[in-house]
Design an enzyme around this catalytic site. Sequence first.
Site, PDB file in Angstrom:
ATOM      1  N   ASP A 144     -12.159   2.941  38.115  1.00 48.24           N
ATOM      2  CA  ASP A 144     -12.652   3.681  39.277  1.00 48.24           C
ATOM      3  C   ASP A 144     -12.563   2.856  40.559  1.00 48.24           C
ATOM      4  OD1 ASP A 144     -14.746   1.856  39.065  1.00 48.24           O
ATOM      5  OD2 ASP A 144     -16.259   3.337  38.512  1.00 48.24           O
ATOM      6  N   SER A 149     -25.931   0.734  39.635  1.00 56.07           N
ATOM      7  CA  SER A 149     -24.906   0.712  38.586  1.00 56.07           C
ATOM      8  C   SER A 149     -24.096  -0.573  38.554  1.00 56.07           C
ATOM      9  CB  SER A 149     -23.956   1.905  38.766  1.00 56.07           C
ATOM     10  OG  SER A 149     -23.343   1.877  40.046  1.00 56.07           O
ATOM     11  N   HIS A 152     -16.650  -0.377  40.196  1.00 54.10           N
ATOM     12  CA  HIS A 152     -17.577  -1.136  39.351  1.00 54.10           C
ATOM     13  C   HIS A 152     -16.854  -2.283  38.640  1.00 54.10           C
ATOM     14  CE1 HIS A 152     -19.459   2.869  39.752  1.00 54.10           C
ATOM     15  NE2 HIS A 152     -20.596   2.191  39.736  1.00 54.10           N
TER      16      HIS A 152
END
Length: 233
Positions: free
Chosen positions: A195, A48, A198
């Site tokens: 978050d 990701s 990322h």
Amino acid sequence: MLITFSFPTARKHYEARHCSSAILAVVLFLLSTPVYAQPLRLLIFGDSLSSGFDLPEGAAFPNVLSRRLRADGYGDVMVFNGSEAGDTTADALQRLPLALQYGADLVIVEFGGNDMLNQTDTRTIYANLDQIITICKAQGARVILAGMAALPKFGSAYKGAFDAIYPALAARHKISLYPFFLRGVFGDRRLMLSDGEHPNVFGVQRIVAGILPMVEKNLELIRRHYSVARGSR
């Protein structure tokens, strides 16, 4: 040129037309390339952090890297987005043959973060990455290994063993090591999504700026190899 394709084993399911479109794009690119030119294929193979998780369209690492390369005179480079959110090194090893379906001259391998979050045995992570690199090299590709760093909360012993994986593999395989994929980004709230795990749009741009010289150096070495090979015929 950026090529995006999906994987049948991925957690997200896409329609088959995406794969067909990728194949068509490759064919059209090759047909439009002069026969004397050698188009270079760059595969971004990661999770990701490089797939564009929760980012606007066109803002993912492969997209931004492709644009920077084109601006720097590497318009002959086809960038393949072979990253999949949520992948561990075991997942990556399983889908590697499909990711290499178009061939690759250079592969950026970016995995390990999800293994670390799962506290996977570091010997397993090492073995999986070792096989991934070995397979890529056996296909004739140069490899850039993007390193990761374990979070301190998992303890100093685990962190020490995990962090040592990447330099050890780079030395073993004699490949380029970008020490930490999120270097200059992780921990900076201006460059991270909410978050805290990322990169955001600006974070991706920082990552690309950091790794770009290493990517271009490897592309130049590949170009030189092809030039010598053509000259010896």
